[in-house]
Design a protein around this motif. Structure first.
Motif, mmCIF file in Angstrom:
data_model
loop_
_atom_site.group_PDB
_atom_site.id
_atom_site.type_symbol
_atom_site.label_atom_id
_atom_site.label_comp_id
_atom_site.label_asym_id
_atom_site.label_seq_id
_atom_site.Cartn_x
_atom_site.Cartn_y
_atom_site.Cartn_z
ATOM 1 N N ALA B 136 61.308 69.267 25.770
ATOM 2 C CA ALA B 136 60.797 69.693 27.069
ATOM 3 C C ALA B 136 59.434 69.055 27.297
ATOM 4 C CB ALA B 136 60.678 71.207 27.110
ATOM 5 N N LEU B 137 59.119 68.816 28.562
ATOM 6 C CA LEU B 137 57.835 68.203 28.913
ATOM 7 C C LEU B 137 57.166 68.995 30.016
ATOM 8 C CD1 LEU B 137 60.186 65.645 28.815
ATOM 9 C CD2 LEU B 137 58.029 64.492 28.341
ATOM 10 N N SER B 138 55.833 68.915 30.018
ATOM 11 C CA SER B 138 55.090 69.429 31.168
ATOM 12 C C SER B 138 54.512 68.221 31.901
ATOM 13 C CB SER B 138 53.989 70.394 30.731
ATOM 14 O OG SER B 138 52.906 69.704 30.189
ATOM 15 N N LEU B 139 54.723 68.190 33.206
ATOM 16 C CA LEU B 139 54.266 67.068 34.025
ATOM 17 C C LEU B 139 52.759 66.874 33.891
ATOM 18 C CD1 LEU B 139 54.749 64.955 36.271
ATOM 19 C CD2 LEU B 139 54.373 66.788 37.937
ATOM 20 N N GLN B 140 52.343 65.618 33.650
ATOM 21 C CA GLN B 140 50.920 65.296 33.564
ATOM 22 C C GLN B 140 50.444 64.483 34.762
ATOM 23 O OE1 GLN B 140 49.033 66.462 30.693
ATOM 24 N NE2 GLN B 140 50.948 67.614 30.695
ATOM 25 N N GLU B 141 51.247 63.499 35.153
ATOM 26 C CA GLU B 141 50.799 62.612 36.230
ATOM 27 C C GLU B 141 51.995 61.877 36.829
ATOM 28 O OE1 GLU B 141 47.788 59.795 35.022
ATOM 29 O OE2 GLU B 141 47.353 59.186 37.082
ATOM 30 N N ILE B 142 51.921 61.684 38.145
ATOM 31 C CA ILE B 142 52.907 60.834 38.824
ATOM 32 C C ILE B 142 52.147 59.652 39.402
ATOM 33 C CG2 ILE B 142 54.494 60.657 40.767
ATOM 34 C CD1 ILE B 142 55.173 63.613 40.381
ATOM 35 N N ILE B 143 52.504 58.452 38.946
ATOM 36 C CA ILE B 143 51.809 57.251 39.407
ATOM 37 C C ILE B 143 52.739 56.463 40.333
ATOM 38 C CG2 ILE B 143 50.727 55.083 38.687
ATOM 39 C CD1 ILE B 143 50.022 56.411 36.021
ATOM 40 N N GLY B 155 55.054 62.884 31.361
ATOM 41 C CA GLY B 155 54.992 64.253 30.876
ATOM 42 C C GLY B 155 54.499 64.311 29.445
ATOM 43 N N LYS B 156 54.001 65.473 29.067
ATOM 44 C CA LYS B 156 53.591 65.717 27.683
ATOM 45 C C LYS B 156 54.668 66.560 27.000
ATOM 46 C CE LYS B 156 50.010 67.940 24.941
ATOM 47 N NZ LYS B 156 48.787 68.764 24.966
ATOM 48 N N VAL B 157 55.060 66.150 25.807
ATOM 49 C CA VAL B 157 56.089 66.874 25.061
ATOM 50 C C VAL B 157 55.533 68.234 24.646
ATOM 51 C CG1 VAL B 157 57.564 66.866 23.003
ATOM 52 C CG2 VAL B 157 57.060 64.716 24.196
ATOM 53 N N THR B 158 56.222 69.305 25.050
ATOM 54 C CA THR B 158 55.760 70.647 24.696
ATOM 55 C C THR B 158 56.668 71.320 23.671
ATOM 56 O OG1 THR B 158 57.025 71.655 26.498
ATOM 57 C CG2 THR B 158 54.752 71.006 26.986
ATOM 58 N N ASN B 159 57.936 70.936 23.630
ATOM 59 C CA ASN B 159 58.900 71.550 22.714
ATOM 60 C C ASN B 159 59.946 70.527 22.331
ATOM 61 O OD1 ASN B 159 57.951 73.702 24.772
ATOM 62 N ND2 ASN B 159 58.644 74.908 23.016
#
Lengths: 211, 211
Positions: B136-143, B155-159
């Motif tokens: 799972a990822l949490s969105l960090q940035e849309i370029i 996204g950053k890996v959270t799980n």
């Protein structure tokens, strides 16, 4: 299945985490990027972060690591605006991996690892003669990724060198017939075998295999 | 070898060019991205443009096509900030491909193709139960990539959910043992076999294989 969270991942030893996250992303396109510096000296580096951006225009990107870690290819592309991307095959996978060593600027990895620079089609950057699928790009845009000081480098395909007999009638390239390798993590190299191609999918009917 | 230039490429029929350029980039990591919309309705889409951005923090990107072509996953990620990425295996490659059909918003591709949404670890987005390597990822940035109206979504890996027995002692994941597939072009799926892993490369000595 075991479940890890952010705290677990942050607690891991640095190289363990790098190996893990680098293979979590799945099999990757691994390629050699050929460049020259402003004095015309050749450089060759291995990159496993090639990504398709679009087909019309034909745009292909790669992620360049922070400049302190990977300066030469990036500087050469900035300076000359041209570079080549070359598929890797099993016969030279060890030499290709060896280009990841931190050679000094001005040292040609072609010479150090024993691959052959090939200048053709009036392109300033060298191809890898041993590669069976290769293309040249002209730099279009460098997008900084401020989250971790990396860069998305985007080029437009200007020239392609390839054997006709691996191109299907519909333009699909059978890169398994050229034995192009893919990678996993930072140091694993793989050969791939076709499972199936599938038709263009539409709602209401499961897409069938292409014979 | 045959050589093509920009003029040749621009002259090709649209689907021929798309097939060709899409396979020129080499084998790709192909995955299912699971999301929910703001009403909690599940969505599943196939993406072959996953790219490793960095390991610390653990950042993974993908290229989203122009919004007119691929709106739902993107809107859901923007709306909820969370998504899952799930490896694909040969047992459900046909279902995975079928998620590329243009289903209406609010239709769950899980239901349409016969895959199982799995909600776990208090994550709002569904995993694919059938997948053996997923995160799972949490969105960090849309370029935004203005060259062709695409987006780099980071996204950053959270799980991470994974079987322990495919993780090597050094953190490297033997994704071939999980039979994760890779893709080529827009519709070819492949299984991969390890050639070798190689030591960290240093100048002066060719890196040897890791036993």
């Amino acid at each position: 299945m075991t479940s890890y969270n952010s705290t677990d991942i942050a607690s891991w030893e640095r190289f363990y985490r790098a190996n893990f996250i680098n293979s979590l992303t799945g099999f990757k396109s691994v390629n050699l990027i050929g460049t020259v510096n402003s004095a015309g000296q050749a450089n060759l580096g291995i990159f496993s972060s090639i990504v398709h951006i679009g087909s019309n225009p034909a745009l292909i990107g790669y992620i360049n690591r922070p400049l302190r870690a990977a300066p030469h290819t990036f500087a050469n592309i900035q300076s000359t605006g041209v570079y080549t991307i070359n598929h890797i095959h099993p016969s030279f996978v060890q030499q290709a991996h060896q280009t990841s060593a931190k050679y000094e600027e001005g040292i040609s990895e072609f010479d150090e690892v024993g691959l052959t620079p090939e200048f053709r089609d009036s392109i300033a950057a060298p191809f890898v003669q041993e590669s069976l699928v290769k293309y040249a790009l002209s730099l279009q845009e460098i997008i900084p990724i401020q989250l971790n000081d990396t860069f998305l480098v985007i080029g437009k395909v200007t020239n392609v060198c390839i054997d006709l007999d691996i191109i299907a009638a519909d333009g699909f390239i059978n890169i398994d017939k050229a034995d192009s390798v893919c990678s996993n993590g930072g140091d694993g190299y793989y050969q791939s075998t076709l499972i199936n191609r599938f038709e263009y999918a539409k709602p209401g009917k499961i897409a069938q295999t292409i014979p």
